[in-house]
Motif scaffolding. Sequence first.
Motif, PDB file in Angstrom:
ATOM      1  N   ALA A 183       1.402  14.656   2.644  1.00 51.56           N
ATOM      2  CA  ALA A 183       0.458  13.552   2.825  1.00 51.56           C
ATOM      3  C   ALA A 183      -0.055  13.046   1.479  1.00 51.56           C
ATOM      4  O   ALA A 183      -0.174  11.824   1.254  1.00 51.56           O
ATOM      5  N   LYS A 184      -0.357  13.961   0.552  1.00 54.16           N
ATOM      6  CA  LYS A 184      -0.822  13.556  -0.774  1.00 54.16           C
ATOM      7  C   LYS A 184       0.267  12.827  -1.543  1.00 54.16           C
ATOM      8  O   LYS A 184      -0.012  11.842  -2.247  1.00 54.16           O
ATOM      9  N   VAL A 185       1.484  13.296  -1.424  1.00 51.47           N
ATOM     10  CA  VAL A 185       2.591  12.631  -2.114  1.00 51.47           C
ATOM     11  C   VAL A 185       2.791  11.220  -1.577  1.00 51.47           C
ATOM     12  O   VAL A 185       2.967  10.255  -2.342  1.00 51.47           O
ATOM     13  N   ILE A 186       2.742  11.069  -0.254  1.00 46.87           N
ATOM     14  CA  ILE A 186       2.912   9.744   0.346  1.00 46.87           C
ATOM     15  C   ILE A 186       1.774   8.816  -0.077  1.00 46.87           C
ATOM     16  O   ILE A 186       1.983   7.636  -0.389  1.00 46.87           O
ATOM     17  N   ASN A 187       0.530   9.353  -0.118  1.00 51.22           N
ATOM     18  CA  ASN A 187      -0.606   8.539  -0.537  1.00 51.22           C
ATOM     19  C   ASN A 187      -0.468   8.097  -1.989  1.00 51.22           C
ATOM     20  O   ASN A 187      -0.752   6.935  -2.337  1.00 51.22           O
ATOM     21  N   ALA A 188      -0.018   9.022  -2.846  1.00 53.93           N
ATOM     22  CA  ALA A 188       0.164   8.673  -4.261  1.00 53.93           C
ATOM     23  C   ALA A 188       1.264   7.621  -4.433  1.00 53.93           C
ATOM     24  O   ALA A 188       1.137   6.694  -5.244  1.00 53.93           O
ATOM     25  N   GLU A 189       2.341   7.768  -3.681  1.00 56.48           N
ATOM     26  CA  GLU A 189       3.412   6.770  -3.758  1.00 56.48           C
ATOM     27  C   GLU A 189       2.925   5.404  -3.295  1.00 56.48           C
ATOM     28  O   GLU A 189       3.280   4.370  -3.866  1.00 56.48           O
ATOM     29  N   GLY A 190       2.066   5.390  -2.257  1.00 59.75           N
ATOM     30  CA  GLY A 190       1.504   4.117  -1.804  1.00 59.75           C
ATOM     31  C   GLY A 190       0.622   3.480  -2.855  1.00 59.75           C
ATOM     32  O   GLY A 190       0.673   2.265  -3.074  1.00 59.75           O
ATOM     33  N   GLU A 191      -0.216   4.281  -3.543  1.00 55.78           N
ATOM     34  CA  GLU A 191      -1.065   3.752  -4.608  1.00 55.78           C
ATOM     35  C   GLU A 191      -0.225   3.197  -5.753  1.00 55.78           C
ATOM     36  O   GLU A 191      -0.550   2.156  -6.338  1.00 55.78           O
ATOM     37  N   LEU A 192       0.854   3.903  -6.079  1.00 51.28           N
ATOM     38  CA  LEU A 192       1.725   3.429  -7.158  1.00 51.28           C
ATOM     39  C   LEU A 192       2.369   2.096  -6.800  1.00 51.28           C
ATOM     40  O   LEU A 192       2.403   1.158  -7.620  1.00 51.28           O
ATOM     41  N   GLN A 193       2.876   1.977  -5.591  1.00 50.02           N
ATOM     42  CA  GLN A 193       3.491   0.713  -5.164  1.00 50.02           C
ATOM     43  C   GLN A 193       2.475  -0.421  -5.141  1.00 50.02           C
ATOM     44  O   GLN A 193       2.766  -1.560  -5.541  1.00 50.02           O
TER      45      GLN A 193
END
Length: 251
Positions: A183-193
Motif C-alpha cells: 500500500a505504501k509503495v502504491i501510494n508513493a508511486e501515485g505521488e510521484l506520477q
Amino acid sequence: MLSVAAVVVAFVLLLILSSVKILREYQRAVVFLFGRFQAVKGPGIFILVPVIQQMVRIDLRTVVMAVPPQDVISRDNVSVKVNAVIYFRVIDPEKAVIQVENAHEATSQLAQTTLRSVLGRHELDEMLGARDKLNQDIQLILDQHTDAWGIKVANVEIKQVDLDEGMIRAIAKQAEAERQRRAKVINAEGELQASEKLMQAAQTLMQQPQSIQLRYLQTLVEVAGDRTSTVVFPLPLDLIEPLLAKARPRE
C-alpha cells in the motif's frame, strides 16, 4: 464297486474343477512350478496342475494409498505435519511377487521416508506455494525406487500442511506487513506520477503566458463560488514587479 467308482469319479471331477482358474481382466497369476517361476498367466481361463503348480494372484488396478501425517522440519527450521496420497499400480507381476515380500507395504513405507526427506530440503514458503513441483519431485524419486518391484507410481499429491498456532499467527503478521508495504509503495508511486504531471503542466503554462491569465480568471471564479466571507484576489507577478523595482532604494 459302484460306490468306489463314484468316489473316484467325484474325486477326478473335483480335481479338474480345482485346476481350472479364471482371472478377470485386471488380474494376473504368477505361476510357480515346483517352487520355480514359470510364467505369468491371465486374464481368462487356464489350467493349474494341483500340487505341482502354485500361483499368486496380482491386481493390476491403480491403488490409492494415503500417507499418514509425517513430522517434517523444513530447511528454515519450521516444524510441520504433512500428509499426502499416492497413486500407483503393478506393471510387472513377476517382480511384484519375487522381488519384494509385500509390495503395498513397501511402497507405503518408502513414500513416508521420501516425503520427509524431500520436504526437509525446502523452506515453508515452498511447501505452501510450490506443491506441484514438490509433488513431481517426490513422484520421480518413488518411481525410481519402486521400478525394481514392478510398481509404477503415477502421481503424488500433498494433501495438507499443518502448522502450530504460533506459526499461523506469525504468517498472518507477515502477510499484514506485506500488504502495508504494498500500500505504501502504491501510494508513493501515485505521488510521484502526480508530481510529474504537475511539473509538465507548469512547464506548459510557462510557455504560454495567456494560459496563466486564463487560469488566474478561473481561480477567481472558483473562489467567488464558495460560500465564504473572505475573497482573495491574487495579482500576477508581472504587475507587481515594476512597483517593487521603484520602491527599492538605489545604491
